[in-house]
Design a protein around this motif. Sequence first.
Motif, PDB file in Angstrom:
ATOM      1  N   ALA A   1      27.326   5.703   3.607  1.00 14.26           N
ATOM      2  CA  ALA A   1      25.875   5.862   3.585  1.00 14.26           C
ATOM      3  C   ALA A   1      25.438   7.018   4.471  1.00 14.26           C
ATOM      4  N   ARG A   2      26.030   7.128   5.655  1.00 11.92           N
ATOM      5  CA  ARG A   2      25.656   8.220   6.569  1.00 11.92           C
ATOM      6  C   ARG A   2      26.104   9.574   6.016  1.00 11.92           C
ATOM      7  N   GLN A   3      27.315   9.625   5.446  1.00 14.49           N
ATOM      8  CA  GLN A   3      27.786  10.869   4.856  1.00 14.49           C
ATOM      9  C   GLN A   3      26.895  11.298   3.691  1.00 14.49           C
ATOM     10  N   THR A   4      26.431  10.322   2.936  1.00 18.62           N
ATOM     11  CA  THR A   4      25.534  10.621   1.813  1.00 18.62           C
ATOM     12  C   THR A   4      24.218  11.201   2.315  1.00 18.62           C
ATOM     13  N   LEU A   5      23.670  10.611   3.371  1.00 17.32           N
ATOM     14  CA  LEU A   5      22.431  11.122   3.948  1.00 17.32           C
ATOM     15  C   LEU A   5      22.625  12.534   4.495  1.00 17.32           C
ATOM     16  N   ARG A   6      23.745  12.742   5.156  1.00 16.35           N
ATOM     17  CA  ARG A   6      24.006  14.064   5.728  1.00 16.35           C
ATOM     18  C   ARG A   6      24.159  15.109   4.617  1.00 16.35           C
ATOM     19  N   GLY A   7      24.845  14.737   3.542  1.00 17.62           N
ATOM     20  CA  GLY A   7      24.998  15.657   2.419  1.00 17.62           C
ATOM     21  C   GLY A   7      23.675  15.951   1.740  1.00 17.62           C
TER      22      GLY A   7
ATOM     23  N   ALA B   1       0.829  -1.215   0.000  1.00 14.49           N
ATOM     24  CA  ALA B   1       0.000   0.000   0.000  1.00 14.49           C
ATOM     25  C   ALA B   1       0.857   1.255   0.000  1.00 14.49           C
ATOM     26  N   SER B   2       2.051   1.162   0.556  1.00 20.61           N
ATOM     27  CA  SER B   2       2.947   2.323   0.640  1.00 20.61           C
ATOM     28  C   SER B   2       3.976   2.335  -0.486  1.00 20.61           C
ATOM     29  N   TYR B   3       3.655   1.700  -1.616  1.00 21.66           N
ATOM     30  CA  TYR B   3       4.627   1.568  -2.706  1.00 21.66           C
ATOM     31  C   TYR B   3       5.117   2.926  -3.210  1.00 21.66           C
ATOM     32  N   GLY B   4       4.216   3.890  -3.354  1.00 19.52           N
ATOM     33  CA  GLY B   4       4.605   5.201  -3.855  1.00 19.52           C
ATOM     34  C   GLY B   4       5.632   5.872  -2.964  1.00 19.52           C
ATOM     35  N   GLU B   5       5.408   5.818  -1.670  1.00 21.68           N
ATOM     36  CA  GLU B   5       6.340   6.410  -0.712  1.00 21.68           C
ATOM     37  C   GLU B   5       7.674   5.663  -0.730  1.00 21.68           C
ATOM     38  N   LEU B   6       7.610   4.337  -0.813  1.00 19.65           N
ATOM     39  CA  LEU B   6       8.814   3.512  -0.877  1.00 19.65           C
ATOM     40  C   LEU B   6       9.622   3.839  -2.127  1.00 19.65           C
ATOM     41  N   GLN B   7       8.940   3.995  -3.241  1.00 16.73           N
ATOM     42  CA  GLN B   7       9.608   4.307  -4.507  1.00 16.73           C
ATOM     43  C   GLN B   7      10.321   5.659  -4.455  1.00 16.73           C
ATOM     44  N   ARG B   8       9.643   6.666  -3.911  1.00 15.61           N
ATOM     45  CA  ARG B   8      10.263   7.990  -3.814  1.00 15.61           C
ATOM     46  C   ARG B   8      11.514   7.951  -2.946  1.00 15.61           C
ATOM     47  N   SER B   9      11.437   7.215  -1.846  1.00 17.75           N
ATOM     48  CA  SER B   9      12.567   7.127  -0.927  1.00 17.75           C
ATOM     49  C   SER B   9      13.768   6.456  -1.590  1.00 17.75           C
ATOM     50  N   LEU B  10      13.529   5.329  -2.255  1.00 21.70           N
ATOM     51  CA  LEU B  10      14.631   4.600  -2.880  1.00 21.70           C
ATOM     52  C   LEU B  10      15.177   5.321  -4.102  1.00 21.70           C
ATOM     53  N   MET B  11      14.339   6.076  -4.800  1.00 24.43           N
ATOM     54  CA  MET B  11      14.821   6.839  -5.951  1.00 24.43           C
ATOM     55  C   MET B  11      15.800   7.926  -5.518  1.00 24.43           C
ATOM     56  N   ARG B  12      15.637   8.423  -4.310  1.00 21.35           N
ATOM     57  CA  ARG B  12      16.601   9.394  -3.796  1.00 21.35           C
ATOM     58  C   ARG B  12      17.970   8.733  -3.621  1.00 21.35           C
ATOM     59  N   TRP B  13      17.982   7.493  -3.127  1.00 17.98           N
ATOM     60  CA  TRP B  13      19.233   6.747  -3.008  1.00 17.98           C
ATOM     61  C   TRP B  13      19.823   6.473  -4.385  1.00 17.98           C
ATOM     62  N   SER B  14      18.983   6.089  -5.325  1.00 20.10           N
ATOM     63  CA  SER B  14      19.454   5.770  -6.670  1.00 20.10           C
ATOM     64  C   SER B  14      20.113   6.978  -7.321  1.00 20.10           C
ATOM     65  N   ALA B  15      19.543   8.153  -7.075  1.00 17.93           N
ATOM     66  CA  ALA B  15      20.118   9.374  -7.649  1.00 17.93           C
ATOM     67  C   ALA B  15      21.467   9.712  -7.021  1.00 17.93           C
ATOM     68  N   LEU B  16      21.638   9.372  -5.762  1.00 19.60           N
ATOM     69  CA  LEU B  16      22.858   9.727  -5.035  1.00 19.60           C
ATOM     70  C   LEU B  16      23.979   8.700  -5.201  1.00 19.60           C
ATOM     71  N   LEU B  17      23.617   7.419  -5.166  1.00 17.96           N
ATOM     72  CA  LEU B  17      24.633   6.357  -5.157  1.00 17.96           C
ATOM     73  C   LEU B  17      24.370   5.265  -6.188  1.00 17.96           C
ATOM     74  N   GLY B  18      23.506   5.541  -7.156  1.00 19.08           N
ATOM     75  CA  GLY B  18      23.067   4.504  -8.074  1.00 19.08           C
ATOM     76  C   GLY B  18      24.170   3.814  -8.850  1.00 19.08           C
ATOM     77  N   THR B  19      25.210   4.545  -9.255  1.00 21.29           N
ATOM     78  CA  THR B  19      26.261   3.951 -10.086  1.00 21.29           C
ATOM     79  C   THR B  19      27.277   3.162  -9.269  1.00 21.29           C
ATOM     80  N   LEU B  20      27.207   3.268  -7.957  1.00 23.29           N
ATOM     81  CA  LEU B  20      28.155   2.560  -7.084  1.00 23.29           C
ATOM     82  C   LEU B  20      27.779   1.089  -6.976  1.00 23.29           C
ATOM     83  N   HIS B  21      28.774   0.212  -7.056  1.00 30.57           N
ATOM     84  CA  HIS B  21      28.506  -1.214  -6.867  1.00 30.57           C
ATOM     85  C   HIS B  21      28.115  -1.453  -5.417  1.00 30.57           C
ATOM     86  N   SER B  22      27.151  -2.303  -5.205  1.00 32.77           N
ATOM     87  CA  SER B  22      26.649  -2.520  -3.845  1.00 32.77           C
ATOM     88  C   SER B  22      27.726  -3.063  -2.912  1.00 32.77           C
TER      89      SER B  22
END
Length: 301
Positions: free
Chosen positions: A70-76, A41-62
């Motif tokens: 991860a914390r520095q990325t969130l802080r930035g 039911a919360s798919y839209g909210e989940l998608q928006r949250s993860l897309m923010r990660w994808s924009a910031l660290l998407g090209t990085l290998h997991s």
Amino acid sequence: IRGWQEETRTARRRDSGNGHAGTIASMIDAYLSRPDVKAKASYGELQRSLMRWSALLGTLHSDALYSDMARQTLRGAMRTALEARAVEASPNTANHDRAMLAACWTAQRGRQAWNPVKDVLAFRLEAPKVRGVSLEDVDRIVAALPRTPASVRILLLAETGLPPAQIGRLCREDFDLLAGTIRVPARHKGAGASARTLPLTARGREAAVRFVQTGVYGEMPVLHLTRLFAKTVRGLRISNVTLYDLRHAFAARLYASTKGNLEVVAQFLCHAPGSKITDRYVQSGVSAVLQDAVREMDTVH
């Protein structure tokens, strides 16, 4: 010590389990495309949250992500959002994004795999700020709004405290103008809240009548409402007031009228029972509750 820490990180990165081991963007895309995830039911909210990660660290290998990064990325991201005066600036949003990526990681890499996001310490939440707008200013703002469907939605928000997303899900059958009630669909944001039927104030009834007469049902971009509201308050020379402050103002008035009953306020705000967020909405009403308490004590003694 640093050498040992790096060796530990390298060993943990090698222990990727049997799940996904590509870039962070591909892991997120795979997770969001799963039928069981799409059914949330919360798919839209989940998608928006993860897309923010994808924009910031998407090209990085997991395998290359570690907790400090991860914390520095969130802080930035919080700093950038703060400069842009965006909602993502709040520690609460950063903690939410952290939890969403941790869940995605576990689902795609497996429970036995090393999950660097889980080791990220949560950000400390800020002390509740006094937000809201006086009833006199609410009336001034509403009177100055142009006669548009968006204005009708803003009026309903101001007089019911409902969030824009919930207003966008209302239909004609949800309004009982004769009984003076409104049925609110279940809310899936955060901990969620069940559907409920709420009574309307006299002002709320007037707003509901206008809403029904206009027939402005369906979703409308929140950004459109925000821009219209911001333009209106600028014209009135009212500073430091946002669209969501109308919701805070309604909650504060309700809090004062119920002599500090947070459970009642949570019902109207569509918060989950016992939610700590409710306390943040009523700060501007605390003074009125305290004054009423003192006056009642004076009459007793």
